[in-house]
Design an enzyme around this catalytic site. Structure first.
Site, PDB file in Angstrom:
ATOM      1  N   GLU A  16       2.154   0.458   7.220  1.00 56.11           N
ATOM      2  CA  GLU A  16       2.684   1.283   6.133  1.00 56.11           C
ATOM      3  C   GLU A  16       3.968   0.657   5.607  1.00 56.11           C
ATOM      4  OE1 GLU A  16       1.129   5.578   6.491  1.00 56.11           O
ATOM      5  OE2 GLU A  16       3.019   5.456   7.574  1.00 56.11           O
TER       6      GLU A  16
ATOM      7  N   SER B 167       0.999   5.642  -0.369  1.00 60.32           N
ATOM      8  CA  SER B 167       0.524   6.058  -1.694  1.00 60.32           C
ATOM      9  C   SER B 167      -0.966   5.775  -1.922  1.00 60.32           C
ATOM     10  CB  SER B 167       1.378   5.436  -2.801  1.00 60.32           C
ATOM     11  OG  SER B 167       2.725   5.882  -2.694  1.00 60.32           O
TER      12      SER B 167
ATOM     13  N   LYS C  48       2.763  15.942   6.985  1.00 61.11           N
ATOM     14  CA  LYS C  48       4.236  15.992   7.053  1.00 61.11           C
ATOM     15  C   LYS C  48       4.697  17.456   7.197  1.00 61.11           C
ATOM     16  CE  LYS C  48       4.333  11.829   4.284  1.00 61.11           C
ATOM     17  NZ  LYS C  48       5.170  10.762   3.766  1.00 61.11           N
TER      18      LYS C  48
ATOM     19  N   GLY D  25       5.169   7.501  -0.205  1.00 63.26           N
ATOM     20  CA  GLY D  25       5.659   8.607  -1.022  1.00 63.26           C
ATOM     21  C   GLY D  25       6.282   8.166  -2.342  1.00 63.26           C
TER      22      GLY D  25
ATOM     23  N   GLU E 213       9.473   7.508   8.491  1.00 66.11           N
ATOM     24  CA  GLU E 213      10.437   8.597   8.274  1.00 66.11           C
ATOM     25  C   GLU E 213      11.171   8.921   9.572  1.00 66.11           C
ATOM     26  OE1 GLU E 213       7.694  11.327   6.405  1.00 66.11           O
ATOM     27  OE2 GLU E 213       7.617   9.999   4.661  1.00 66.11           O
TER      28      GLU E 213
ATOM     29  N   HIS F 175       6.412   6.620  12.815  1.00 61.76           N
ATOM     30  CA  HIS F 175       6.354   6.756  11.349  1.00 61.76           C
ATOM     31  C   HIS F 175       7.701   6.332  10.770  1.00 61.76           C
ATOM     32  CE1 HIS F 175       6.082   8.522   7.360  1.00 61.76           C
ATOM     33  NE2 HIS F 175       4.771   8.506   7.531  1.00 61.76           N
TER      34      HIS F 175
ATOM     35  N   ASN G  99      -1.793  12.842   7.006  1.00 55.73           N
ATOM     36  CA  ASN G  99      -0.481  13.209   7.576  1.00 55.73           C
ATOM     37  C   ASN G  99       0.144  14.242   6.641  1.00 55.73           C
ATOM     38  OD1 ASN G  99       2.103  13.399   8.547  1.00 55.73           O
ATOM     39  ND2 ASN G  99       2.746  11.355   7.850  1.00 55.73           N
TER      40      ASN G  99
HETATM   41  C1  PEP Z   1       2.580   8.592   5.201  1.00 56.28           C
HETATM   42  O1  PEP Z   1       3.364   9.532   5.265  1.00 56.28           O
HETATM   43  O2  PEP Z   1       2.164   8.074   6.235  1.00 56.28           O
HETATM   44  C2  PEP Z   1       2.154   8.140   3.878  1.00 56.28           C
HETATM   45  C3  PEP Z   1       1.437   7.063   3.801  1.00 56.28           C
HETATM   46  O3  PEP Z   1       2.565   8.905   2.800  1.00 56.28           O
HETATM   47  P1  PEP Z   1       2.049   8.750   1.274  1.00 56.28           P
HETATM   48  O4  PEP Z   1       0.553   8.626   1.311  1.00 56.28           O
HETATM   49  O5  PEP Z   1       2.508   9.996   0.604  1.00 56.28           O
HETATM   50  O6  PEP Z   1       2.696   7.519   0.718  1.00 56.28           O
END
Ligand code: PEP
Length: 251
Positions: A168, A213, A11, A174, A98, A96, A9
């Site tokens: 997640e 992460s 972003k 992040g 976000e 997601h 992803n």
């Molecule tokens: C994500 O945006 O779905 C995600 C898991 O981000 P990150 O790997 O940066 O934590």
């Protein structure tokens, strides 16, 4: 047997030049594992046409990070599922954290987006997960249940046969703070058991990715868990060497 999926992803990052470079690097890496690991990228929407051109005739699949719940019409700034189909999108992320947190997407809206994607033969990658507050309050499984139930009530459990789920935990996205493999496995196993109450075959076949992460140095331990079928990778998917290490960890 569930084939692992590693989805990047991206972003809202990159430009046309960096997108091209990353696409070329990822497609080269993916060729070496194509028999055993599925690789997908989810670039910013404006780069989806470039992605479809560049990844044609490779084993890498691609998709978008969001879509409208509407089919067409006066929805300025939105992108319809049919438009993503025009550019060969195989996947689209829905729900997601976000988008839930920054754009107010509710479980009801996420369920509508999930259905809009499937109506155009695009596989939703449905994100679920709890905030740190919710984990501390001990309501992780309740939150995840509500997020999944909204989709099951809207589209039926059969719809999960044409979808991917991504667990997640919001506190791990992040932040550099990954869930331990055991913490992630507990929720993944719960999700599978919850789906099994509707249909055991679907529960056994649906892929449940972990996201939050994921890096080259923690991916193997996560992917070794029985109910973790790969990763939805944010930050580390922008670094081709790091993303390659994560793909290798899924072998
Ligand atoms: C994500 O945006 O779905 C995600 C898991 O981000 P990150 O790997 O940066 O934590």
């Amino acid at each position: 047997m569930r084939q692992p999926l590693i989805a990047g992803n991206w972003k809202m990052n990159g430009n046309l030049a960096s997108t091209r470079a990353l696409l070329d690097a990822v497609s080269a890496q993916a060729e070496t594992v194509a028999q055993s690991v599925e690789v997908a990228v989810l670039p910013p929407c404006v780069y989806v046409p470039e992605t479809s051109t560049r990844l044609a005739n490779t084993s890498v699949r691609w998709g978008a990070q969001n879509l409208s719940e509407h089919a067409s019409g006066a929805y300025t700034g939105e992108i319809a599922a049919a438009m993503l189909t025009d550019f060969g999108c195989h996947y689209v992320v829905v729900g997601h954290s976000e988008r839930r947190a920054l754009y107010g997407e509710t479980n009801t809206l996420v369920a509508a987006k999930f259905a809009a994607a499937q109506a155009h033969h695009i596989q939703p990658i449905l994100c679920v997960g709890e905030t740190l507050d919710e984990r501390d309050q001990g309501v992780t499984l309740t939150v995840v249940t509500q997020q999944l139930e909204a989709v099951i009530q809207h589209s039926g459990v059969e719809a999960l046969q044409r979808a991917v789920i991504a667990y997640e935990p919001v506190w791990a996205i992040g932040t550099g703070r990954t869930a331990t493999p055991e913490q992630a496995q507990e929720v993944h196993a719960y999700i599978r058991s919850m789906i099994a109450e509707y249909d055991a075959t679907i529960a056994n076949s649906v892929r449940i990715l972990y996201g939050g992460s994921v890096k080259g140095n923690n991916a193997s331990a996560l992917f070794a868990m029985a109910d973790i079928d790969g990763g939805l990778v944010g930050g580390a998917s922008l670094d081709s060497a790091e993303f390659s290490a994560i793909i290798q960890a899924a072998l």
